[in-house]
Scaffold this active site. Sequence first.
Site, PDB file in Angstrom:
ATOM      1  N   CYS A   1     -20.595  31.208 103.659  1.00 53.23           N
ATOM      2  CA  CYS A   1     -21.397  31.722 104.778  1.00 53.23           C
ATOM      3  C   CYS A   1     -22.607  32.499 104.280  1.00 53.23           C
ATOM      4  O   CYS A   1     -22.493  33.667 103.901  1.00 53.23           O
ATOM      5  CB  CYS A   1     -20.544  32.594 105.690  1.00 53.23           C
ATOM      6  SG  CYS A   1     -21.458  33.233 107.100  1.00 53.23           S
TER       7      CYS A   1
ATOM      8  N   CYS B   1     -23.541  35.575 106.309  1.00 51.17           N
ATOM      9  CA  CYS B   1     -22.649  36.723 106.089  1.00 51.17           C
ATOM     10  C   CYS B   1     -22.986  37.424 104.774  1.00 51.17           C
ATOM     11  O   CYS B   1     -23.000  38.641 104.689  1.00 51.17           O
ATOM     12  CB  CYS B   1     -21.188  36.289 106.018  1.00 51.17           C
ATOM     13  SG  CYS B   1     -20.704  35.106 107.257  1.00 51.17           S
ATOM     14  N   ASP B   2     -23.209  36.632 103.717  1.00 47.65           N
ATOM     15  CA  ASP B   2     -23.235  37.189 102.365  1.00 47.65           C
ATOM     16  C   ASP B   2     -24.571  37.114 101.639  1.00 47.65           C
ATOM     17  O   ASP B   2     -24.712  37.657 100.543  1.00 47.65           O
ATOM     18  CB  ASP B   2     -22.164  36.483 101.501  1.00 47.65           C
ATOM     19  CG  ASP B   2     -20.762  36.656 102.081  1.00 47.65           C
ATOM     20  OD1 ASP B   2     -20.510  37.712 102.675  1.00 47.65           O
ATOM     21  OD2 ASP B   2     -19.943  35.734 101.957  1.00 47.65           O
TER      22      ASP B   2
END
Length: 311
Positions: free
Chosen positions: A139, A142-143
Amino acid sequence: MENNQTEEVKVLIIGSGPAGYTAAIYLSRANLAPVLYEGIEPGGQLTTTTEVENFPGFPEGVDGPQLMANMRQQAERLGADLRSGSITKVDLSERPFRVEIDGEKEILAQSLIVSTGATAKYLGLPSETKFRGQGVSACATCDGFFYRKKDVAVVGGGDTACEEATYLASLCRKVYMIVRKPFLRASKAMQERVFRTENIEVLFEYNTAEVLGDEQGVTGARLVKTDGSERTIDIAGFFLAIGHHPNTELFAGQLELDEEGYIRVEGNTSKTSVEGVFAAGDVKDPHYRQAITAAGSGCIAALDCERFLLR
């Protein structure tokens, strides 16, 4: 199945990520005594991430497993009956719905919320598993933030891979796209965006043989071209964008699914093709796949379910 093993409930929630726990919070407050089975991965995909920086209400960020533990605790405090165990069989042909737990116990449910989530597809390399959460991620939104001004790689050649690569290119120094085929599968517009972005380098006809790293995390990747030649790239992050697989095997042939296996819902509701069955979270969402959208759809499913039961 023996009758003494049968239990009747108003609402059964299957799955325990942000969608399932949020549905349990809302239904508990509506005095509907929801029963939730947590499945094989309690807390869902978020338990495999470390820092979550984009969930509202946590200015310093929050640890993924901690966020799930908080949601679980909140649902429990409000009266949800949270249980460990997996659903092994469902019969949605009539109400109450028949649901089998771990092949042993049977539950008769007046209504059902399906929040079994989706699983990111991985390449299946031991080195990839080893560095999962330490530089290997599925992701970018997300990261990606943790790799500012660093070099990273994205695996895949479809729309998602192109989207993730262009997103990462705005943060990172350099983005390699590792593409098996001699072309990108993505839409024309997405391809053009990739080729226009100076710090993206597309490596066509390459497969990843191994993710390299040390105790600090990922340091590189060893790639093999279709002609047999090898190449090593230095990277700090290795992002997979080869798709997700919705966890809907149990419902095949009983609920209407799309071509990829996601549960189809009516418009902006959580209503599935079977009255009294609602879907929430990644199991019905191939597009956004965020903790916050999953939680929001858990709320929608709970409200739809409540209205259904009051009727």
